[in-house]
Design a protein around this motif. Structure first.
Motif, PDB file in Angstrom:
ATOM      1  N   PRO A 110       0.816  -1.227   0.000  1.00 16.01           N
ATOM      2  CA  PRO A 110       0.000   0.000   0.000  1.00 16.01           C
ATOM      3  C   PRO A 110       0.854   1.283   0.000  1.00 16.01           C
ATOM      4  O   PRO A 110       0.590   2.206  -0.778  1.00 16.01           O
ATOM      5  CB  PRO A 110      -0.839  -0.120   1.272  1.00 16.01           C
ATOM      6  N   ALA A 111       1.882   1.319   0.824  1.00 15.86           N
ATOM      7  CA  ALA A 111       2.747   2.505   0.879  1.00 15.86           C
ATOM      8  C   ALA A 111       3.561   2.629  -0.409  1.00 15.86           C
ATOM      9  O   ALA A 111       3.758   3.739  -0.932  1.00 15.86           O
ATOM     10  CB  ALA A 111       3.687   2.420   2.082  1.00 15.86           C
ATOM     11  N   LEU A 112       3.995   1.492  -0.944  1.00 17.84           N
ATOM     12  CA  LEU A 112       4.756   1.485  -2.187  1.00 17.84           C
ATOM     13  C   LEU A 112       3.887   1.988  -3.337  1.00 17.84           C
ATOM     14  O   LEU A 112       4.346   2.742  -4.194  1.00 17.84           O
ATOM     15  CB  LEU A 112       5.269   0.071  -2.462  1.00 17.84           C
ATOM     16  N   VAL A 133       5.653  -0.127 -11.792  1.00 14.70           N
ATOM     17  CA  VAL A 133       6.749   0.149 -10.860  1.00 14.70           C
ATOM     18  C   VAL A 133       6.623  -0.738  -9.622  1.00 14.70           C
ATOM     19  O   VAL A 133       7.600  -1.353  -9.180  1.00 14.70           O
ATOM     20  CB  VAL A 133       6.786   1.644 -10.467  1.00 14.70           C
ATOM     21  N   VAL A 134       5.420  -0.834  -9.057  1.00 16.14           N
ATOM     22  CA  VAL A 134       5.216  -1.669  -7.852  1.00 16.14           C
ATOM     23  C   VAL A 134       5.502  -3.125  -8.179  1.00 16.14           C
ATOM     24  O   VAL A 134       6.205  -3.827  -7.428  1.00 16.14           O
ATOM     25  CB  VAL A 134       3.781  -1.495  -7.298  1.00 16.14           C
ATOM     26  N   ARG A 168      11.523  -1.497   3.752  1.00  7.11           N
ATOM     27  CA  ARG A 168      10.731  -0.458   3.080  1.00  7.11           C
ATOM     28  C   ARG A 168      11.656   0.554   2.397  1.00  7.11           C
ATOM     29  O   ARG A 168      11.389   0.974   1.279  1.00  7.11           O
ATOM     30  CB  ARG A 168       9.810   0.245   4.075  1.00  7.11           C
ATOM     31  N   ALA A 169      12.739   0.936   3.039  1.00  8.39           N
ATOM     32  CA  ALA A 169      13.682   1.879   2.439  1.00  8.39           C
ATOM     33  C   ALA A 169      14.267   1.285   1.158  1.00  8.39           C
ATOM     34  O   ALA A 169      14.394   1.975   0.142  1.00  8.39           O
ATOM     35  CB  ALA A 169      14.786   2.231   3.426  1.00  8.39           C
ATOM     36  N   TRP A 170      14.610  -0.007   1.201  1.00 11.34           N
ATOM     37  CA  TRP A 170      15.150  -0.680   0.025  1.00 11.34           C
ATOM     38  C   TRP A 170      14.106  -0.678  -1.093  1.00 11.34           C
ATOM     39  O   TRP A 170      14.422  -0.366  -2.240  1.00 11.34           O
ATOM     40  CB  TRP A 170      15.548  -2.115   0.380  1.00 11.34           C
ATOM     41  N   ALA A 185      12.058   1.312  -6.267  1.00  6.88           N
ATOM     42  CA  ALA A 185      10.927   1.888  -7.003  1.00  6.88           C
ATOM     43  C   ALA A 185      11.333   3.207  -7.658  1.00  6.88           C
ATOM     44  O   ALA A 185      10.991   3.468  -8.820  1.00  6.88           O
ATOM     45  CB  ALA A 185       9.739   2.103  -6.067  1.00  6.88           C
ATOM     46  N   ARG A 186      12.055   4.034  -6.921  1.00  9.82           N
ATOM     47  CA  ARG A 186      12.499   5.316  -7.475  1.00  9.82           C
ATOM     48  C   ARG A 186      13.420   5.098  -8.667  1.00  9.82           C
ATOM     49  O   ARG A 186      13.292   5.749  -9.707  1.00  9.82           O
ATOM     50  CB  ARG A 186      13.207   6.134  -6.394  1.00  9.82           C
ATOM     51  N   ARG A 187      14.343   4.149  -8.549  1.00 13.13           N
ATOM     52  CA  ARG A 187      15.262   3.874  -9.660  1.00 13.13           C
ATOM     53  C   ARG A 187      14.513   3.342 -10.879  1.00 13.13           C
ATOM     54  O   ARG A 187      14.826   3.706 -12.010  1.00 13.13           O
ATOM     55  CB  ARG A 187      16.336   2.882  -9.229  1.00 13.13           C
TER      56      ARG A 187
END
Length: 170
Positions: free
Chosen positions: A19-21, A39-40, A62-64, A69-71
């Protein structure tokens, strides 16, 4: 790790972070739901391929995931920018008619006509390009109608050969 426990860990990872992703991916893709889903999905697939992520603390996992996802979003943006892609749910517009092909064909035909004898070129220009009848062409050229027909036949054969030599086929 067995397949069953791996599946359970992936399900837990998905349930905990998806959900956060998803919200983060929507922000990264400027609200484009299709790209955000991609992306997800790609992010979770990479997590599954790197099971060490599953062993991390919830916060570092989550940070990973967010970093991956950003990359992915940046790579997709760069790729789309390079190809000048525009995401749309509408079919592409019809191509705008362009006279380029017609102009090129005209040049090729004109060049091939230039290779014909004067008599052959003359009869084709009158009958095909000026639209004259055989009788009118015969009067203009001062020859018999049968001669106009015969020249036209041989002129068309010669024109076809000249066009084939230029790579034009039927």
């Amino acid at each position: 790790m067995s397949d069953h426990s791996e599946e359970g860990l992936m399900r837990a990872l998905h349930d905990e972070h998806a959900p956060a992703l998803w919200v983060y991916a929507l922000q990264l893709t400027s609200g484009n739901r299709v790209r955000a889903e991609d992306v997800v999905q790609e992010t979770l697939l990479r997590a599954w391929r790197h099971p060490k992520v599953l062993d991390q603390s919830q916060r570092s996992a989550r940070a990973w995931l967010f970093t991956v996802a950003r990359r992915i979003a940046i790579d997709e943006w760069r790729s789309a920018a390079t190809r000048s892609e525009i995401a749309t749910d509408a079919p592409p517009e019809l191509a705008v008619p362009d006279d380029t092909e017609r102009a090129v064909q005209g040049w090729i035909v004109a060049d091939a006509l230039g290779e014909l004898s004067d008599r052959h070129r003359e009869v084709l220009l009158l009958c095909y390009f000026e639209g004259m009848s055989v009788a009118d062409a015969a009067v203009r050229l001062g020859i018999a109608e049968g001669t106009v027909k015969s020249r036209t036949h041989y002129a068309l054969r010669a024109l076809r050969l000249a066009l084939e030599e230029k790579g034009v086929t039927r």
